[in-house]
Design a protein around this motif. Structure first.
Motif, PDB file in Angstrom:
ATOM      1  N   VAL A  68       0.754  -0.891  -0.070  1.00  0.00           N
ATOM      2  CA  VAL A  68       0.230  -0.111  -0.263  1.00  0.00           C
ATOM      3  C   VAL A  68       0.883   1.199   0.499  1.00  0.00           C
ATOM      4  O   VAL A  68       2.024   1.059   0.469  1.00  0.00           O
ATOM      5  CB  VAL A  68      -0.900   0.512   1.211  1.00  0.00           C
ATOM      6  N   ASP A  69       0.472   2.055  -0.415  1.00  0.00           N
ATOM      7  CA  ASP A  69       1.136   3.463  -0.796  1.00  0.00           C
ATOM      8  C   ASP A  69       0.138   4.637  -0.128  1.00  0.00           C
ATOM      9  O   ASP A  69      -1.295   4.288  -1.303  1.00  0.00           O
ATOM     10  CB  ASP A  69       1.945   3.539  -2.237  1.00  0.00           C
ATOM     11  N   ILE A  70       0.288   5.067   0.525  1.00  0.00           N
ATOM     12  CA  ILE A  70      -0.798   7.014   0.568  1.00  0.00           C
ATOM     13  C   ILE A  70       0.076   7.828   0.097  1.00  0.00           C
ATOM     14  O   ILE A  70       1.041   8.105   1.632  1.00  0.00           O
ATOM     15  CB  ILE A  70      -1.182   5.980   2.735  1.00  0.00           C
ATOM     16  N   LYS A  71      -0.286   9.076  -0.068  1.00  0.00           N
ATOM     17  CA  LYS A  71       0.447  10.074  -0.751  1.00  0.00           C
ATOM     18  C   LYS A  71      -1.067  10.597  -0.069  1.00  0.00           C
ATOM     19  O   LYS A  71      -2.297  10.707   0.017  1.00  0.00           O
ATOM     20  CB  LYS A  71       0.635   9.821  -2.124  1.00  0.00           C
ATOM     21  N   GLU A  72       0.174  12.218   0.381  1.00  0.00           N
ATOM     22  CA  GLU A  72      -1.094  13.364   0.925  1.00  0.00           C
ATOM     23  C   GLU A  72      -1.022  14.338   0.357  1.00  0.00           C
ATOM     24  O   GLU A  72       0.503  14.871  -0.443  1.00  0.00           O
ATOM     25  CB  GLU A  72       0.078  13.689   2.434  1.00  0.00           C
ATOM     26  N   LYS A  73      -2.229  14.900  -0.092  1.00  0.00           N
ATOM     27  CA  LYS A  73      -1.839  16.202  -1.330  1.00  0.00           C
ATOM     28  C   LYS A  73      -2.469  17.753  -0.195  1.00  0.00           C
ATOM     29  O   LYS A  73      -3.305  16.727   0.712  1.00  0.00           O
ATOM     30  CB  LYS A  73      -2.676  15.883  -2.329  1.00  0.00           C
ATOM     31  N   ASP A  74      -2.757  18.445  -0.371  1.00  0.00           N
ATOM     32  CA  ASP A  74      -2.861  19.674   0.298  1.00  0.00           C
ATOM     33  C   ASP A  74      -4.948  19.456   0.128  1.00  0.00           C
ATOM     34  O   ASP A  74      -4.824  19.239   1.342  1.00  0.00           O
ATOM     35  CB  ASP A  74      -3.373  20.876  -0.814  1.00  0.00           C
ATOM     36  N   LYS A  75      -5.385  18.985  -0.412  1.00  0.00           N
ATOM     37  CA  LYS A  75      -6.897  18.930  -0.088  1.00  0.00           C
ATOM     38  C   LYS A  75      -6.993  16.887   0.040  1.00  0.00           C
ATOM     39  O   LYS A  75      -8.695  16.990  -0.025  1.00  0.00           O
ATOM     40  CB  LYS A  75      -7.138  19.136  -1.273  1.00  0.00           C
ATOM     41  N   ALA A  76      -6.539  16.498   0.196  1.00  0.00           N
ATOM     42  CA  ALA A  76      -6.939  14.671  -0.367  1.00  0.00           C
ATOM     43  C   ALA A  76      -5.645  13.782  -0.013  1.00  0.00           C
ATOM     44  O   ALA A  76      -4.562  14.251   0.095  1.00  0.00           O
ATOM     45  CB  ALA A  76      -7.671  14.998  -1.492  1.00  0.00           C
ATOM     46  N   TYR A  77      -5.942  12.946   0.798  1.00  0.00           N
ATOM     47  CA  TYR A  77      -5.434  11.591   0.744  1.00  0.00           C
ATOM     48  C   TYR A  77      -5.317  10.528  -0.530  1.00  0.00           C
ATOM     49  O   TYR A  77      -7.227  10.286  -0.888  1.00  0.00           O
ATOM     50  CB  TYR A  77      -5.195  10.628   1.724  1.00  0.00           C
ATOM     51  N   THR A  78      -4.530  10.067  -1.170  1.00  0.00           N
ATOM     52  CA  THR A  78      -4.345   9.393  -1.841  1.00  0.00           C
ATOM     53  C   THR A  78      -4.057   7.580  -1.957  1.00  0.00           C
ATOM     54  O   THR A  78      -2.462   7.777  -1.566  1.00  0.00           O
ATOM     55  CB  THR A  78      -4.292   9.441  -3.748  1.00  0.00           C
ATOM     56  N   LEU A  79      -4.622   6.736  -1.816  1.00  0.00           N
ATOM     57  CA  LEU A  79      -4.228   5.664  -1.312  1.00  0.00           C
ATOM     58  C   LEU A  79      -4.151   4.646  -2.000  1.00  0.00           C
ATOM     59  O   LEU A  79      -5.278   4.494  -2.826  1.00  0.00           O
ATOM     60  CB  LEU A  79      -4.907   4.614  -0.220  1.00  0.00           C
ATOM     61  N   GLU A  80      -2.748   3.675  -2.712  1.00  0.00           N
ATOM     62  CA  GLU A  80      -3.126   2.041  -3.616  1.00  0.00           C
ATOM     63  C   GLU A  80      -2.482   1.321  -3.272  1.00  0.00           C
ATOM     64  O   GLU A  80      -1.518   1.252  -2.535  1.00  0.00           O
ATOM     65  CB  GLU A  80      -2.294   3.173  -5.007  1.00  0.00           C
ATOM     66  N   ALA A  81      -3.547   0.170  -3.499  1.00  0.00           N
ATOM     67  CA  ALA A  81      -3.544  -0.723  -2.921  1.00  0.00           C
ATOM     68  C   ALA A  81      -2.753  -1.712  -3.760  1.00  0.00           C
ATOM     69  O   ALA A  81      -3.814  -2.059  -5.055  1.00  0.00           O
ATOM     70  CB  ALA A  81      -3.847  -1.457  -1.629  1.00  0.00           C
TER      71      ALA A  81
END
Length: 139
Positions: A35-48
Motif C-alpha cells: 500500500v502507498d498513501i500520498k498526502e496532497k493539500d486537499k486529499a489523501y490517495t491510497l493505492e493498494a
C-alpha cells in the motif's frame, strides 16, 4: 542433542523438497499486500496492489477515522483422467486485511476504483480549523 529437534528452516526445506516452491509461497505471501498513501493539500490517495483479485473480492470501509481494506479469495483446481476420476484436486483460500488511521476525512465524498489489480481510494480532507494551543502554567 540440539539436532534432535527439527527447526523451522528444516521444516521449510522439507516442505520445498516435497511440495515444490509454489507451496512455500502460500505461507510467505499470505496476509499482506503493498500500500502507498500520498498526502496532497486537499486529499489523501491510497493505492493498494491486489493482483489476482476482482473488485467483488474486496471490501472497503471507513469508520471512526479508520480505513479498512479486506479481501477474500477462494480458488480451486481440478484435474481428471479420461474416466472422470480425480488425479489432483486443490483448493485454497486467502484472506487479507489492513487498516489505516486517517483523520479529518470527508466521508461522503470518498471514491474508489479497481483497475488492473490496483485499488485506488481518494479520501478528501474536511475543512478544519487549526487546533489552538493553550499554554499551561506550571506551578
Amino acid at each position: 542433542m540440539n539436532n534432535l529437534f527439527p527447526s523451522r528452516r528444516d521444516f521449510m526445506n522439507m516442505n520445498r523438497n516435497f511440495f515444490g516452491d509454489s507451496f512455500d509461497q502460500l505461507f510467505t505471501d499470505a496476509g499482506d499486500f503493498s500500500v502507498d498513501i500520498k498526502e496532497k493539500d486537499k486529499a489523501y490517495t491510497l493505492e493498494a496492489d491486489l493482483p489476482g483479485l476482482t473488485k467483488e473480492d474486496i471490501q472497503l470501509d471507513y469508520r471512526n477515522n479508520v480505513l479498512s481494506i479486506s479481501a477474500h479469495q477462494e480458488t480451486g483446481k481440478d484435474e481428471k483422467d479420461e474416466e472422470g476420476n480425480y488425479i489432483r484436486r486443490e483448493r485454497s483460500t486467502r484472506s487479507y486485511s489492513r487498516q489505516f488511521l486517517l483523520r479529518d476525512i470527508d466521508e461522503e465524498n470518498i471514491t474508489a476504483k479497481f483497475e488492473n489489480g490496483v485499488l485506488t481510494v481518494d479520501l478528501p480532507k474536511k475543512e478544519t480549523e487549526e487546533p489552538k494551543t493553550k499554554r499551561i502554567d506550571i506551578q
